[in-house]
Design a protein around this motif. Structure first.
Motif, PDB file in Angstrom:
ATOM      1  N   ARG A  37      -6.150   7.021  -2.544  1.00  0.00           N
ATOM      2  CA  ARG A  37      -6.995   5.962  -1.987  1.00  0.00           C
ATOM      3  C   ARG A  37      -6.502   4.631  -2.512  1.00  0.00           C
ATOM      4  O   ARG A  37      -6.236   4.486  -3.702  1.00  0.00           O
ATOM      5  CB  ARG A  37      -8.457   6.202  -2.370  1.00  0.00           C
ATOM      6  CG  ARG A  37      -8.997   7.447  -1.673  1.00  0.00           C
ATOM      7  CD  ARG A  37     -10.296   7.940  -2.210  1.00  0.00           C
ATOM      8  NE  ARG A  37     -10.633   9.188  -1.521  1.00  0.00           N
ATOM      9  CZ  ARG A  37     -11.577  10.016  -1.899  1.00  0.00           C
ATOM     10  NH1 ARG A  37     -12.304   9.748  -2.965  1.00  0.00           N
ATOM     11  NH2 ARG A  37     -11.815  11.128  -1.226  1.00  0.00           N
ATOM     12  N   TRP A  38      -6.384   3.672  -1.600  1.00  0.00           N
ATOM     13  CA  TRP A  38      -5.847   2.381  -2.010  1.00  0.00           C
ATOM     14  C   TRP A  38      -6.300   1.291  -1.041  1.00  0.00           C
ATOM     15  O   TRP A  38      -6.746   1.581   0.069  1.00  0.00           O
ATOM     16  CB  TRP A  38      -4.327   2.435  -2.086  1.00  0.00           C
ATOM     17  CG  TRP A  38      -3.594   2.649  -0.786  1.00  0.00           C
ATOM     18  CD1 TRP A  38      -2.981   1.706  -0.005  1.00  0.00           C
ATOM     19  CD2 TRP A  38      -3.375   3.907  -0.109  1.00  0.00           C
ATOM     20  NE1 TRP A  38      -2.395   2.273   1.101  1.00  0.00           N
ATOM     21  CE2 TRP A  38      -2.621   3.629   1.067  1.00  0.00           C
ATOM     22  CE3 TRP A  38      -3.748   5.227  -0.386  1.00  0.00           C
ATOM     23  CZ2 TRP A  38      -2.231   4.630   1.960  1.00  0.00           C
ATOM     24  CZ3 TRP A  38      -3.360   6.225   0.520  1.00  0.00           C
ATOM     25  CH2 TRP A  38      -2.623   5.925   1.659  1.00  0.00           C
ATOM     26  N   GLY A  39      -6.226   0.062  -1.498  1.00  0.00           N
ATOM     27  CA  GLY A  39      -6.674  -1.024  -0.636  1.00  0.00           C
ATOM     28  C   GLY A  39      -6.268  -2.390  -1.159  1.00  0.00           C
ATOM     29  O   GLY A  39      -5.862  -2.547  -2.311  1.00  0.00           O
ATOM     30  N   ILE A  40      -6.371  -3.376  -0.273  1.00  0.00           N
ATOM     31  CA  ILE A  40      -6.163  -4.780  -0.621  1.00  0.00           C
ATOM     32  C   ILE A  40      -7.444  -5.528  -0.280  1.00  0.00           C
ATOM     33  O   ILE A  40      -7.915  -5.476   0.860  1.00  0.00           O
ATOM     34  CB  ILE A  40      -4.982  -5.387   0.151  1.00  0.00           C
ATOM     35  CG1 ILE A  40      -3.670  -4.684  -0.207  1.00  0.00           C
ATOM     36  CG2 ILE A  40      -4.864  -6.890  -0.135  1.00  0.00           C
ATOM     37  CD1 ILE A  40      -2.478  -5.158   0.611  1.00  0.00           C
ATOM     38  N   MET A 116      -7.155   2.001 -10.832  1.00  0.00           N
ATOM     39  CA  MET A 116      -6.306   0.932 -11.347  1.00  0.00           C
ATOM     40  C   MET A 116      -6.373  -0.238 -10.371  1.00  0.00           C
ATOM     41  O   MET A 116      -6.393  -0.040  -9.154  1.00  0.00           O
ATOM     42  CB  MET A 116      -4.863   1.409 -11.516  1.00  0.00           C
ATOM     43  CG  MET A 116      -3.924   0.356 -12.088  1.00  0.00           C
ATOM     44  SD  MET A 116      -2.311   1.029 -12.659  1.00  0.00           S
ATOM     45  CE  MET A 116      -1.582   1.525 -11.091  1.00  0.00           C
ATOM     46  N   THR A 117      -6.410  -1.449 -10.926  1.00  0.00           N
ATOM     47  CA  THR A 117      -6.528  -2.663 -10.120  1.00  0.00           C
ATOM     48  C   THR A 117      -5.502  -3.683 -10.587  1.00  0.00           C
ATOM     49  O   THR A 117      -5.268  -3.841 -11.784  1.00  0.00           O
ATOM     50  CB  THR A 117      -7.943  -3.268 -10.247  1.00  0.00           C
ATOM     51  OG1 THR A 117      -8.900  -2.318  -9.794  1.00  0.00           O
ATOM     52  CG2 THR A 117      -8.065  -4.549  -9.425  1.00  0.00           C
ATOM     53  N   GLY A 118      -4.906  -4.383  -9.625  1.00  0.00           N
ATOM     54  CA  GLY A 118      -3.951  -5.439  -9.950  1.00  0.00           C
ATOM     55  C   GLY A 118      -4.336  -6.738  -9.272  1.00  0.00           C
ATOM     56  O   GLY A 118      -5.015  -6.735  -8.238  1.00  0.00           O
ATOM     57  N   PRO A 119      -3.922  -7.888  -9.837  1.00  0.00           N
ATOM     58  CA  PRO A 119      -4.326  -9.196  -9.313  1.00  0.00           C
ATOM     59  C   PRO A 119      -3.374  -9.762  -8.263  1.00  0.00           C
ATOM     60  O   PRO A 119      -2.149  -9.623  -8.362  1.00  0.00           O
ATOM     61  CB  PRO A 119      -4.288 -10.078 -10.568  1.00  0.00           C
ATOM     62  CG  PRO A 119      -3.140  -9.511 -11.345  1.00  0.00           C
ATOM     63  CD  PRO A 119      -3.145  -8.021 -11.089  1.00  0.00           C
ATOM     64  N   ILE A 120      -3.956 -10.402  -7.257  1.00  0.00           N
ATOM     65  CA  ILE A 120      -3.200 -11.266  -6.346  1.00  0.00           C
ATOM     66  C   ILE A 120      -3.651 -12.681  -6.675  1.00  0.00           C
ATOM     67  O   ILE A 120      -4.847 -12.977  -6.604  1.00  0.00           O
ATOM     68  CB  ILE A 120      -3.489 -10.937  -4.870  1.00  0.00           C
ATOM     69  CG1 ILE A 120      -3.233  -9.458  -4.582  1.00  0.00           C
ATOM     70  CG2 ILE A 120      -2.624 -11.809  -3.947  1.00  0.00           C
ATOM     71  CD1 ILE A 120      -3.679  -9.018  -3.198  1.00  0.00           C
ATOM     72  N   LEU A 126      -7.569 -16.191  -8.913  1.00  0.00           N
ATOM     73  CA  LEU A 126      -7.512 -14.858  -8.320  1.00  0.00           C
ATOM     74  C   LEU A 126      -7.903 -14.972  -6.851  1.00  0.00           C
ATOM     75  O   LEU A 126      -9.004 -15.422  -6.536  1.00  0.00           O
ATOM     76  CB  LEU A 126      -8.467 -13.905  -9.045  1.00  0.00           C
ATOM     77  CG  LEU A 126      -8.300 -12.422  -8.699  1.00  0.00           C
ATOM     78  CD1 LEU A 126      -7.062 -11.857  -9.383  1.00  0.00           C
ATOM     79  CD2 LEU A 126      -9.524 -11.626  -9.127  1.00  0.00           C
ATOM     80  N   VAL A 127      -7.008 -14.587  -5.949  1.00  0.00           N
ATOM     81  CA  VAL A 127      -7.293 -14.666  -4.515  1.00  0.00           C
ATOM     82  C   VAL A 127      -7.455 -13.287  -3.887  1.00  0.00           C
ATOM     83  O   VAL A 127      -7.765 -13.174  -2.701  1.00  0.00           O
ATOM     84  CB  VAL A 127      -6.198 -15.462  -3.768  1.00  0.00           C
ATOM     85  CG1 VAL A 127      -6.128 -16.887  -4.278  1.00  0.00           C
ATOM     86  CG2 VAL A 127      -4.829 -14.790  -3.880  1.00  0.00           C
ATOM     87  N   GLY A 128      -7.270 -12.252  -4.699  1.00  0.00           N
ATOM     88  CA  GLY A 128      -7.442 -10.909  -4.177  1.00  0.00           C
ATOM     89  C   GLY A 128      -7.048  -9.872  -5.206  1.00  0.00           C
ATOM     90  O   GLY A 128      -6.624 -10.199  -6.315  1.00  0.00           O
ATOM     91  N   THR A 129      -7.196  -8.609  -4.827  1.00  0.00           N
ATOM     92  CA  THR A 129      -6.819  -7.508  -5.719  1.00  0.00           C
ATOM     93  C   THR A 129      -6.180  -6.378  -4.924  1.00  0.00           C
ATOM     94  O   THR A 129      -6.443  -6.208  -3.729  1.00  0.00           O
ATOM     95  CB  THR A 129      -8.036  -6.939  -6.474  1.00  0.00           C
ATOM     96  OG1 THR A 129      -9.036  -6.529  -5.519  1.00  0.00           O
ATOM     97  CG2 THR A 129      -8.620  -7.958  -7.441  1.00  0.00           C
TER      98      THR A 129
END
Length: 233
Positions: A37-40, A116-120, A126-129
């Motif tokens: 499972r994954w997403g933006i 797990m989460t990463g930054p955009i 921070l404009v997204g993850t």
């Protein structure tokens, strides 16, 4: 030997539009991280949720997370504070994940064994993850996974910022528009329809329509062509 991320970096760097960028990342990133499972998630100017592209989870989960989980997500809090990727074992004491509020409120129902989460990021904000979940009896995310996600997020952030560069930056009229409205104006100038603009920016067609109405009022124009002409002066 871990799979090279170079093809993904190249796909990100050459994406011609936001929509293409989204498709390229979403269609291949799971293969590099072994996730089910994954997403933006992208944020708007007010730090609210602007758009979601998720695989493996339902809209119900996204709504449940926004309503009950986001405020108690320790991984997200780490990402917000440090603009660096994190997983549950990095921010919680050993064995505490399944006693956490986030797990109880959202993740237990969907069998999220590890997250797990990463930054955009853009312009220091921070404009997204990028969000990952592994389900079932699978290994936790490793330090290599963290480093790899950090690298992906760096490339993703840079390309997104480049695609969002403000045109007409020297025109005084632009100052009354928000960054999102400038993006919409740029796409209007390229001849895209409201539906195409919505797909490109991951927002609804009605959101584009309402934004254009606000932009017309701000710029004191009544049509798309008049707006573009004023911004090009």
């Amino acid at each position: 030997m871990p799979r090279s991320l170079y093809p993904l970096f190249q796909a990100i760097a050459t994406a011609p539009t936001e929509q293409a960028l989204r498709f390229r990342v979403m269609d291949s990133i799971s293969e590099y991280f072994g996730v089910q499972r994954w997403g933006i998630y992208l944020l708007d100017e007010n730090n609210g949720l602007a758009s979601v592209d998720a695989r493996g989870v339902s809209d119900t989960f996204v709504e449940q997370y926004q309503k009950f989980g986001k405020s108690v997500d320790p991984v997200l809090q780490y990402v917000l504070q440090y603009h660096a990727p994190a997983h549950e074992e990095l921010v919680l004491p050993k064995g505490a994940w399944k006693q956490s509020e986030l797990y109880k409120r959202c993740c237990s129902t969907y069998d999220h064994e590890h997250i797990m989460t990463g930054p955009i990021v853009g312009q220091g904000q921070l404009v997204g993850t990028v969000n990952f979940a592994r389900i079932g009896h699978v290994p936790a995310f490793s330090q290599l996974d963290l480093a790899s996600l950090g690298a992906v997020c760096t490339h993703l952030s840079a390309r997104l910022a480049e695609l969002r560069k403000q045109p007409w930056s020297t025109n005084p009229s632009v100052k009354c528009l928000t960054p999102r409205e400038v993006q919409i104006a740029d796409l209007v100038a390229k001849g895209l329809t409201n539906a195409e603009i919505g797909a490109e920016l991951w927002i609804t067609q009605n959101s584009v329509k309402q934004a254009l109405k606000r932009m017309f009022r701000k710029l004191e124009v009544s049509a798309r062509t008049e707006m573009v002409a004023k911004l090009r002066m």
